[in-house]
Design a protein around this motif. Sequence first.
Motif, short mmCIF file in Angstrom:
data_model
loop_
_atom_site.label_atom_id
_atom_site.label_comp_id
_atom_site.label_asym_id
_atom_site.label_seq_id
_atom_site.Cartn_x
_atom_site.Cartn_y
_atom_site.Cartn_z
N SER A 2 0.83 -1.20 0.00
CA SER A 2 0.00 0.00 0.00
C SER A 2 0.86 1.25 0.00
O SER A 2 0.55 2.25 -0.68
CB SER A 2 -0.94 0.01 1.21
N VAL A 3 1.97 1.20 0.72
CA VAL A 3 2.90 2.35 0.77
C VAL A 3 3.57 2.53 -0.59
O VAL A 3 3.66 3.65 -1.11
CB VAL A 3 3.95 2.14 1.87
N ILE A 4 4.05 1.45 -1.16
CA ILE A 4 4.71 1.52 -2.46
C ILE A 4 3.74 2.04 -3.52
O ILE A 4 4.08 2.94 -4.31
CB ILE A 4 5.26 0.15 -2.86
N ARG A 5 2.54 1.50 -3.53
CA ARG A 5 1.57 1.87 -4.55
C ARG A 5 1.15 3.34 -4.45
O ARG A 5 1.11 4.06 -5.45
CB ARG A 5 0.34 0.96 -4.45
N MET A 6 0.79 3.79 -3.25
CA MET A 6 0.36 5.17 -3.09
C MET A 6 1.50 6.14 -3.38
O MET A 6 1.31 7.17 -4.05
CB MET A 6 -0.18 5.40 -1.67
#
Length: 262
Positions: free
Chosen positions: A118-122
């Motif tokens: 989720s961190v990488i994607r956002m």
Amino acid sequence: MKIDLCKRNALVLGSSRGIGKAIAKGLAHAGANVCLVARNESDLQAARAELEAQGTKVVAVSADLASFDGVKKAFAFVEKTLGHIDIVVNNCGGPKYGTLSTLTEEDWDRAIDLTLRSVIRMTALVVPGMIERKWGRIVTVTSTVAKEPSPGMILSATTRAGVAAFMKALSFETASHGVTVNVVASGGVLTGRIKELLEAKAHVEHRPVEELLKESESSIPLGRFALPEEFANFVVFLCAPQSLYVTGTNVSVDGGLTKGVN
């Protein structure tokens, strides 16, 4: 020092309660327009109503950040309602309590998707715009278990350590563009998450939750748990114009709980 974030748009993930909500309130108090993101619709709307009383624009969207569709939904909603994103605070509920022998493949998949991906994607969605505008603040909330793992926290320690490494690597790519990237590790902050973990531990160890709560608090050098607002104050500083020279850091806000020197 007065922090002025007027005309800045902030996206705060996992912000319907606890640390995320406190951070969103702090950013709104500093003048930022804020988008709240979480899964529970009723909690989101209650938090939104509370923040609106501070006078800034507050919007909210329900999304499951463990899926790429959920991340894209949150990103698109902010751009539609507030405009470009100046500040992102990555924050999510931590993985479940357990050991290698008790955790399933599904547990690992869920933890990696929610805590790391989720961190990488956002971040991948917001960074191009920040670089183009030459201004941005990315702060990711993790846990001190990434630095100092504790029994039963193997999922959290593994995924959050990955988050810290990702953020450090990213800081080299964005620093020259006015975009700062930092990690803030929580420890000893009294939230619903802490209570849930202690309840799980109490079940495994056959001990009263109250006993574990008192034991946990006594292990903190400052002698007490922190309020979410105390943790949020530091995150708000990292989002401020005054923090421009701070990037690539991984700071523990834990009342002195972590024993390591880093």
